[in-house]
Scaffold this motif. Structure first.
Motif, mmCIF file in Angstrom:
data_model
loop_
_atom_site.group_PDB
_atom_site.id
_atom_site.type_symbol
_atom_site.label_atom_id
_atom_site.label_comp_id
_atom_site.label_asym_id
_atom_site.label_seq_id
_atom_site.Cartn_x
_atom_site.Cartn_y
_atom_site.Cartn_z
ATOM 1 N N UNK A 1 0.853 -1.190 0.000
ATOM 2 C CA UNK A 1 0.000 0.000 0.000
ATOM 3 C C UNK A 1 0.882 1.231 0.000
ATOM 4 N N UNK A 2 0.702 2.103 -0.983
ATOM 5 C CA UNK A 2 1.562 3.274 -1.120
ATOM 6 C C UNK A 2 1.285 4.297 -0.026
ATOM 7 N N UNK A 3 2.233 5.228 0.122
ATOM 8 C CA UNK A 3 2.077 6.285 1.122
ATOM 9 C C UNK A 3 0.851 7.148 0.804
ATOM 10 N N UNK A 4 0.609 7.390 -0.474
ATOM 11 C CA UNK A 4 -0.560 8.170 -0.875
ATOM 12 C C UNK A 4 -1.843 7.478 -0.457
ATOM 13 N N UNK A 5 -1.907 6.167 -0.650
ATOM 14 C CA UNK A 5 -3.102 5.420 -0.269
ATOM 15 C C UNK A 5 -3.269 5.398 1.249
ATOM 16 N N UNK A 6 -2.164 5.342 1.975
ATOM 17 C CA UNK A 6 -2.233 5.402 3.443
ATOM 18 C C UNK A 6 -2.822 6.734 3.906
ATOM 19 N N UNK A 7 -2.407 7.813 3.263
ATOM 20 C CA UNK A 7 -2.949 9.129 3.613
ATOM 21 C C UNK A 7 -4.443 9.203 3.306
ATOM 22 N N UNK A 8 -4.844 8.626 2.180
ATOM 23 C CA UNK A 8 -6.268 8.625 1.833
ATOM 24 C C UNK A 8 -7.074 7.814 2.847
ATOM 25 N N UNK A 9 -6.547 6.658 3.251
ATOM 26 C CA UNK A 9 -7.248 5.830 4.241
ATOM 27 C C UNK A 9 -7.366 6.560 5.574
ATOM 28 N N UNK A 10 -6.293 7.242 5.977
ATOM 29 C CA UNK A 10 -6.337 8.006 7.220
ATOM 30 C C UNK A 10 -7.327 9.165 7.107
ATOM 31 N N UNK A 11 -7.417 9.785 5.921
ATOM 32 C CA UNK A 11 -8.351 10.899 5.741
ATOM 33 C C UNK A 11 -9.798 10.429 5.866
ATOM 34 N N UNK A 12 -10.086 9.217 5.385
ATOM 35 C CA UNK A 12 -11.436 8.671 5.533
ATOM 36 C C UNK A 12 -11.754 8.439 7.003
ATOM 37 N N UNK A 13 -10.782 7.935 7.761
ATOM 38 C CA UNK A 13 -10.990 7.735 9.193
ATOM 39 C C UNK A 13 -11.311 9.057 9.885
ATOM 40 N N UNK A 14 -10.635 10.134 9.456
ATOM 41 C CA UNK A 14 -10.919 11.455 10.014
ATOM 42 C C UNK A 14 -12.337 11.894 9.644
ATOM 43 N N UNK A 15 -12.715 11.695 8.381
ATOM 44 C CA UNK A 15 -14.073 12.060 7.944
ATOM 45 C C UNK A 15 -15.117 11.336 8.772
ATOM 46 N N UNK A 16 -14.916 10.032 8.949
ATOM 47 C CA UNK A 16 -15.905 9.241 9.683
ATOM 48 C C UNK A 16 -15.881 9.544 11.176
ATOM 49 N N UNK A 17 -14.717 9.864 11.734
ATOM 50 C CA UNK A 17 -14.658 10.213 13.145
ATOM 51 C C UNK A 17 -15.387 11.515 13.429
ATOM 52 N N UNK A 18 -15.191 12.511 12.554
ATOM 53 C CA UNK A 18 -15.877 13.798 12.716
ATOM 54 C C UNK A 18 -17.370 13.684 12.434
ATOM 55 N N UNK A 19 -17.765 12.630 11.743
ATOM 56 C CA UNK A 19 -19.172 12.445 11.407
ATOM 57 C C UNK A 19 -20.044 12.358 12.659
ATOM 58 N N UNK A 20 -19.514 11.813 13.741
ATOM 59 C CA UNK A 20 -20.303 11.688 14.971
ATOM 60 C C UNK A 20 -20.586 13.063 15.580
ATOM 61 N N UNK A 21 -19.662 13.991 15.409
ATOM 62 C CA UNK A 21 -19.902 15.356 15.865
ATOM 63 C C UNK A 21 -20.969 16.014 15.003
ATOM 64 N N UNK A 22 -20.920 15.749 13.698
ATOM 65 C CA UNK A 22 -21.919 16.302 12.786
ATOM 66 C C UNK A 22 -23.313 15.793 13.136
ATOM 67 N N UNK A 23 -23.409 14.507 13.458
ATOM 68 C CA UNK A 23 -24.697 13.933 13.855
ATOM 69 C C UNK A 23 -25.214 14.618 15.115
ATOM 70 N N UNK A 24 -24.322 14.831 16.076
ATOM 71 C CA UNK A 24 -24.704 15.477 17.332
ATOM 72 C C UNK A 24 -25.252 16.878 17.084
ATOM 73 N N UNK A 25 -24.624 17.616 16.161
ATOM 74 C CA UNK A 25 -25.102 18.965 15.831
ATOM 75 C C UNK A 25 -26.486 18.911 15.188
ATOM 76 N N UNK A 26 -26.708 17.938 14.314
ATOM 77 C CA UNK A 26 -28.008 17.831 13.639
ATOM 78 C C UNK A 26 -29.115 17.432 14.607
ATOM 79 N N UNK A 27 -28.768 16.607 15.600
ATOM 80 C CA UNK A 27 -29.777 16.166 16.572
ATOM 81 C C UNK A 27 -30.236 17.292 17.487
ATOM 82 N N UNK A 28 -29.480 18.386 17.526
ATOM 83 C CA UNK A 28 -29.915 19.537 18.316
ATOM 84 C C UNK A 28 -31.106 20.237 17.671
ATOM 85 N N UNK A 29 -31.363 19.957 16.387
ATOM 86 C CA UNK A 29 -32.450 20.600 15.661
ATOM 87 C C UNK A 29 -33.554 19.629 15.255
#
Length: 320
Positions: free
Chosen positions: A1-29
């Protein structure tokens, strides 16, 4: 797995981790059940209009939509609306991994190595520790159980996804989104009521409303379309056992971001339980990947040996 692909995989983990905060914000409304219907309706409409149906059985699309889409997010949103912290939700939802393995053993007769089962038991022990820490009152233990139920729904979706044998994961994800909106809307109207649903559209121009809309857009566009798209692209170009462990960064990102932005704190016991969950799920995933590589090598070796024997037999015949 190339370094570029590792960065992309890590970026997806960040997107999905922040998704729980986004859900919390939406549930306030928005009320939780209606929010699930709204989230998938925003995906279902373009799917029906512009995305061709994937070449898989309809029952697997329905099963994937009911498990991954409806059950997972019904219980996850309900849990977070009932008080489950966003950071801990990102951790407990990782129970989908052990649940998927158990369902595979039960219904698909999949074999699990002893070392893999050991790591799964470690992950379940970690979840038990977190649950024990949340057992101080029904107000905190019930959301924990609801999140576990969401993880089980995700596992059901994983099994249906696996059985579909789809070569078009993006199309399958989009068409899966067609299943949850109508049942969730009916459930919302029955449980939350038309008045509460209608009231959720008032005040959308307030800071709370704007943050809720931003969270909804993030969940649909960034976490689902972009995140799942990149993940599927990586899965199609790298061994699954190499890509999958990056998902264990999701609770790390989720719990860290919840601490930074929401001030969520966890007890020492919960941190110990979180460490066990991450070690267990990651270890089980790596052992499963190793087992898959060994099996693949054995399947390749058998035909080669058979061809060699046939060749030797042919030579013997010619010699005679």
């Amino acid at each position: 797995m190339s370094f570029k692909h590792c960065l992309l995989a890590a970026s997806v983990a960040v997107m999905w981790g922040l998704n729980f905060l986004a859900i919390d914000l939406s549930l306030a409304q928005f009320p939780p059940f209606f929010l699930v219907a709204l989230r998938f309706a925003l995906l279902a409409v373009p799917a029906l209009l512009f995305v061709p149906k994937p070449d898989v059985g309809l029952r697997w699309i329905i099963g994937y939509g009911l498990g991954f889409g409806l059950l997972q997010f019904l219980f996850l949103y309900w849990a977070m609306a009932a008080g489950m912290p966003a950071g801990l939700a990102s951790l407990v939802l990782q129970a989908s991994g052990p649940f998927t393995v158990l369902l595979g053993m039960t219904f698909l007769r999949e074999r699990v190595r002893g070392s893999q089962m050991t790591f799964l038991l470690v992950a379940m022990a970690g979840l038990a520790v977190v649950g024990w820490q949340r057992f101080d009152s029904n107000a905190s233990f019930l959301p924990f159980l609801l999140t576990l139920a969401g993880a089980f729904g995700w596992a059901i979706g994983n099994i249906c996804n696996r059985q579909s044998h789809s070569t078009e994961p993006i199309k399958l994800t989009m068409w899966m989104s067609v299943i949850p909106p109508l049942p969730m809307l009916a459930l919302s109207l029955a449980v939350e009521g038309p008045n509460r649903v209608g009231a959720s559209f008032t005040g959308l121009t307030t800071p709370t409303g704007l943050l809720a809309l931003a969270g909804l857009i993030y969940t649909v566009v960034i976490a689902t379309i972009l995140g799942s798209g990149i993940w599927s692209w990586l899965m199609s170009r790298n061994p699954a056992g190499v890509v999958a462990p990056f998902s264990m960064l999701v609770p790390v990102v989720g719990m860290s971001a919840a601490f930074v932005f929401f001030g969520e704190r966890v007890s020492l016991g919960e941190l110990c339980g979180a460490a066990l969950v991450i070690i267990g799920v990651l270890g089980a995933g790596l052992k499963a990947a190793k087992g898959a590589r060994i099996l693949a090598a054995a399947e390749v070796a058998v035909p080669v040996s058979a061809q060699a024997e046939d060749s030797d037999a042919g030579d013997s015949i010619k010699a005679s």
